[in-house]
Write a protein that holds these residues in place. Structure first.
Motif, PDB file in Angstrom:
ATOM      1  N   MET A   1      11.985  58.015 -46.794  1.00 12.74           N
ATOM      2  CA  MET A   1      10.765  58.159 -47.584  1.00 12.74           C
ATOM      3  C   MET A   1      10.323  56.870 -48.249  1.00 12.74           C
ATOM      4  SD  MET A   1       9.417  61.067 -47.272  1.00 12.74           S
ATOM      5  CE  MET A   1       9.967  62.393 -46.204  1.00 12.74           C
TER       6      MET A   1
ATOM      7  N   ASN B   1       2.063  61.063 -46.742  1.00 14.07           N
ATOM      8  CA  ASN B   1       3.507  61.186 -46.538  1.00 14.07           C
ATOM      9  C   ASN B   1       4.026  60.003 -45.723  1.00 14.07           C
ATOM     10  OD1 ASN B   1       6.098  62.123 -45.353  1.00 14.07           O
ATOM     11  ND2 ASN B   1       5.530  64.066 -46.314  1.00 14.07           N
TER      12      ASN B   1
ATOM     13  N   TRP C   1       9.050  64.614 -49.548  1.00 17.15           N
ATOM     14  CA  TRP C   1       8.167  63.688 -50.259  1.00 17.15           C
ATOM     15  C   TRP C   1       7.388  64.391 -51.362  1.00 17.15           C
ATOM     16  CZ3 TRP C   1       6.953  58.961 -51.536  1.00 17.15           C
ATOM     17  CH2 TRP C   1       5.651  58.620 -51.887  1.00 17.15           C
TER      18      TRP C   1
END
Length: 662
Positions: A324, A115, A374
C-alpha cells in the motif's frame, strides 16, 4: 473520459507476467469468437495445461469488456481501459456521496478511490485494481444504508451494477459482494430491533428478521439474477457441469473437499517466518518495507521512506509486503493515535464490513488480493467530529503523499517501458512479433506501436530463455521479457539435434518446457536436457514449400527422481496442434520415427510467420511442473528430414552465433 482511458491504455504495453500468462490469452480467445458457454479450452484438440483451466473456470467480466474493445479496435493494449474507467466511476460515486462533508473529509473520500493497487495496475490486464474500485463502490453503497440516507434510484442502480460486477470480476469477489449484502441486511435487522423497543421479544425478532430478509432478497436477488446472466459462465456452468459453483478452486472427491493450493502459504512462510496466521501476516505486511522477492520481510521505521522503497512501485503488481505504499504504516499509526482521542464511532458498520472482507481472504497480506485494506484507516478517520476536522490535515497529507509518490514512480517506469518497446519495434514495421502465448503482426500507427493479433499461439507458450541470453534483458520482477522476432526463428535443422551439443542452442531459444540440468550423480557431472512440465515445444520456420511428407525421429528416455527404474513414459507428438503419433519412451533410449503429413507442413509455409510447432505431451506428468512433477522426459536427439528419397534437402541457412543473438 472514455476516449482518454482508451488512449492511455493503448499507449502503454502490458509486461506483467500474469497479464501475459493468462489474462491476455483469455481476452484474445473471446475476441476471436471463443464462447465460454459452449466451448472449452480443454476441448480444442490439444493437450490441456494449467492456464487453460484457469481461464476456463474463473470469472472474467473484465475479459468480456476487454474482448469487445479488442474485437472492435484490433489492439490488445486498448482492452486495459477498464482500470481507468472504474477508477473514475468510483471517484465520481464517492464524490457524490461526500458532497456535504467538509473539505478535509472530502479529501479522505477522494483518496479512498485512489487505491495504490488500482494506480499501479492501469498499464496491465490484471484485475485486482478493478476489484478495488468495485469493492469501494459496494462499500460506499452499504454506508448509505448504514447511515440511513435517502438513496436515489440512480444510486441503487449503480450499487447493484457494481456488486454484480464484483461477483463476476474474480472468484474472491463472490465472497466480498456477499459480505456487503449480508452486512446491509444485518444492519437493517438491528435498526428494526432497536426501533421496536418496548414490544415483545418475539414480535421484535419477527419484524427484524422479516425486514432483514426482505432487504436481503431485494438486493441479493437482483444481484444474483444479474450474475446468473453476466456470470453464467463460470458459476452456473460449473454448477451444471461439476455440481460445484466454485470449481476448480474447490473440488470434491470421494474422500473430502479440498482447496487447490496456490503456493501462497509456502511463500508466506518464507516472507513471514514468525507469523503463522492471516491476522499476524497482515500486520507484518503493513509494518514491512515494500518487498517483491520471496524473502523475509524487513520491518520498517514508519518515519522513514527511502528511495528504494518508492522505486519498487515502478513495477509493483505483485508485492509480497508493504503493497500500500511506503507511508501506509505511518498513516495507520496516525489513525490509531487520533482514534484514541475520539471514541464515538460513526463508521462502526463500515469497519465491521471491511474487517469481514479482509479476513475471509486468507492471503490479505499480499494486499492485491484484498486491496480494500487501503480504506480501513481512511474510513476510521471519518469518525473525527466536524469541529475537530482540522486534525485530519496530517493523515490527509500522509495519504496524499503516499498515493502521489506511488503514482509518480509507477508512471515513470511505464513511460520508460513504452519508450524502450517503441524503440525496439519501430524498425520492424510489418514484421511478426512473438510473445508469451500469442503471436502478433507489428503495425506502426502515428509513430506509436500497435500490436495487432495475427493468431493465438495454439499451445499458449512460455518461451524458455537461457540465463544471459534474454534479448530484452530482465524486467523488474526478475523474469525474462519473452519477445522474439520473425528473423530469429531458426529453420528446421538439416542435421540431427543432439541434446548435449551447443549446436542446438538456436532451436532451444525458441522452445518451452525443456532445460539443461546438471546431473551431479554422474562422474564427471553431465548436462541432461530434461522436461520441467508436461510439454516440450520447439518452434521453427518453414523457409521453402515442402515437396513430401517428413520423417521425425525422436530419441530419449524417462526420468523419475522418486523411482530411477521407471521403465516407460507415454508421449503424444503434436505438429501444428495436430496429433501425428504416439511414442513410448523407455529406458533403452532407442526412440521412434513418425511421419509428419505434407499438408501440415504446407499450412506452416503458407501462414506468416511460417511457424512450425512441434509439441511433445506427456499426460502422466503434472502440468504444474517443478517439485509437483518428479516425472519427466530426458531428450537425447531430434531429427527432421524429407521422407521421399528424391526430395530436396531441408533448407540450410547461416544462423547468427549465440554471442550475436545475445
Amino acid at each position: 473520459l472514455v476516449v482518454a482511458a482508451h488512449a492511455v491504455s493503448w499507449s502503454f504495453f502490458d509486461v506483467a507476467h500474469d497479464g501475459l500468462a493468462y489474462f491476455q490469452p483469455s481476452i484474445r480467445r473471446i475476441a476471436a469468437g471463443f464462447n465460454p458457454l459452449y466451448d472449452g479450452y480443454m476441448d480444442l484438440g490439444r493437450a490441456p495445461d494449467l492456464w487453460s483451466e484457469q481461464a476456463t473456470y474463473f470469472p472474467k467480466a473484465m475479459g468480456y469488456f476487454a474482448a469487445s474493445v479488442v474485437a472492435a479496435m484490433g489492439d490488445i493494449q486498448i482492452g486495459k481501459a477498464y482500470h481507468l474507467l472504474l477508477l473514475a466511476s468510483s471517484l465520481f460515486f464517492v464524490w457524490n456521496f461526500a458532497k456535504e462533508e467538509g473539505p478535509l473529509k472530502k479529501g479522505l473520500w477522494v483518496l479512498m478511490a485512489l487505491n495504490p493497487i488500482t494506480v499501479t495496475q492501469w498499464a496491465s490486464t490484471i484485475i485486482d485494481g478493478a476489484l478495488a474500485s468495485l469493492s469501494l463502490i459496494g462499500l460506499v453503497y452499504a454506508i448509505a444504508f448504514f447511515e440511513r440516507k435517502t438513496i436515489s434510484r440512480t444510486v441503487h442502480l449503480i450499487g447493484i451494477m457494481a456488486l454484480t460486477l464484483l461477483f463476476c470480476v474474480k472468484s474472491t469477489g463472490f465472497a466480498f459482494g456477499s459480505i456487503i449484502i449480508f452486512c446491509i441486511g444485518l444492519h437493517r435487522f438491528f435498526v428494526v430491533w432497536c426501533d421496536l423497543k418496548g414490544r415483545s421479544t418475539v414480535s421484535r425478532l419477527w419484524k427484524a428478521f422479516g425486514a432483514m430478509t426482505f432487504l436481503g432478497l431485494r438486493l441479493g436477488g437482483r444481484v444474483l439474477l444479474l450474475v446468473s446472466v453476466l456470470g453464467f459462465h463460470p458459476y452456473i456452468t460449473n454448477l451444471l457441469q461439476h455440481k460445484n459453483i466454485f470449481y476448480p478452486a474447490v473440488r470434491s472427491t470421494e474422500e473430502s473437499v479440498f482447496v487447490i493450493s496456490s503456493g501462497l502459504d509456502d511463500i508466506a512462510k518464507n516472507v513471514y517466518p514468525s507469523a503463522s496466521n492471516r491476522f499476524t501476516r497482515l500486520l507484518y505486511s503493513i509494518a514491512s518495507r515494500p518487498l517483491k522477492e520471496v524473502a523475509p520481510a524487513e520491518q520498517k521505521n514508519p518515519l522513514s521512506a527511502p528511495f528504494d522503497d518508492w522505486d519498487v512501485f515502478g513495477y509493483a503488481y505483485n508485492l509480497r509486503a508493504g503493497a500500500m505504499g511506503p507511508l501506509f504504516f505511518l498513516l495507520v499509526l496516525t489513525t490509531l493515535i487520533l482514534r484514541c482521542f475520539f471514541r464515538k464511532e460513526t463508521q462502526g458498520w463500515a469497519l465491521f464490513t471491511l474487517f469481514l472482507m479482509l479476513f475471509i481472504q486468507p492471503h490479505a497480506w499480499q494486499m492485491r488480493y484484498a486491496p480494500f485494506v487501503w480504506c480501513v484507516p481512511l474510513v476510521a478517520l471519518l469518525s473525527v467530529p466536524a469541529k475537530r476536522e482540522y486534525l485530519l490535515l496530517i493523515p490527509l497529507l500522509v495519504a496524499a503523499a503516499n498515493v502521489g509518490g506511488v503514482v509518480f514512480f509507477h508512471a515513470g517506469t511505464q513511460v520508460s517501458i513504452a519508450r524502450k518497446t517503441l524503440d525496439l519495434l519501430l524498425p520492424r514495421r510489418g514484421g511478426t512479433v512473438l510473445l508469451e502465448k500469442s503471436i502478433f503482426e507489428y503495425d506502426g500507427v502515428f509513430d506509436r506501436y500497435s500490436m495487432r493479433q495475427k493468431f493465438v499461439n495454439p499451445e499458449e507458450t512460455f518461451f524458455y530463455r537461457f540465463p544471459g541470453l534474454a534479448l530484452l534483458g530482465q524486467n523488474p520482477d526478475g523474469l525474462s521479457v519473452n519477445m522474439f522476432f520473425e528473423e530469429e526463428l531458426p529453420p528446421p535443422p538439416d542435421f540431427p539435434l543432439v541434446f548435449s551439443d551447443d549446436a542446438i542452442l538456436p532451436w532451444m531459444l525458441m522452445s518451452d518446457g525443456i532445460a539443461p540440468l546438471m546431473d551431479e550423480t554422474a562422474y564427471p557431472p553431465v548436462e541432461r536436457w530434461r522436461s520441467y512440465n508436461n510439454r516440450i515445444k520447439l518452434y521453427m520456420r518453414m523457409m521453402d514449400r515442402p515437396r513430401s511428407d517428413w520423417l521425425l525421429t525422436l530419441k530419449g528416455m524417462p526420468w523419475d527422481v522418486s523411482s530411477p527404474r521407471k521403465r516407460s513414459l507415454s508421449v503424444w507428438v503434436f505438429v501444428n496442434n495436430q496429433v501425428v503419433g504416439h511414442w513410448i519412451a523407455d529406458e533403452t533410449g532407442n526412440g521412434t520415427t513418425l511421419t509428419i503429413p505434407r499438408k501440415l507442413l504446407e499450412e506452416s509455409f503458407e501462414d506468416s510467420p511460417q511457424l512450425l510447432t512441434l509439441m511433445l505431451c506427456m499426460p502422466e506428468v503434472s502440468a504444474r511442473g517443478g517439485d509437483a512433477s518428479p516425472l519427466g522426459l530426458e531428450m537425447k536427439e531430434l531429427y527432421l528430414r524429407p521422407a521421399s528419397g528424391d526430395a530436396p534437402a531441408l533448407p540450410s541457412i547461416v544462423l547468427p552465433s549465440i554471442e550475436e543473438i545475445s
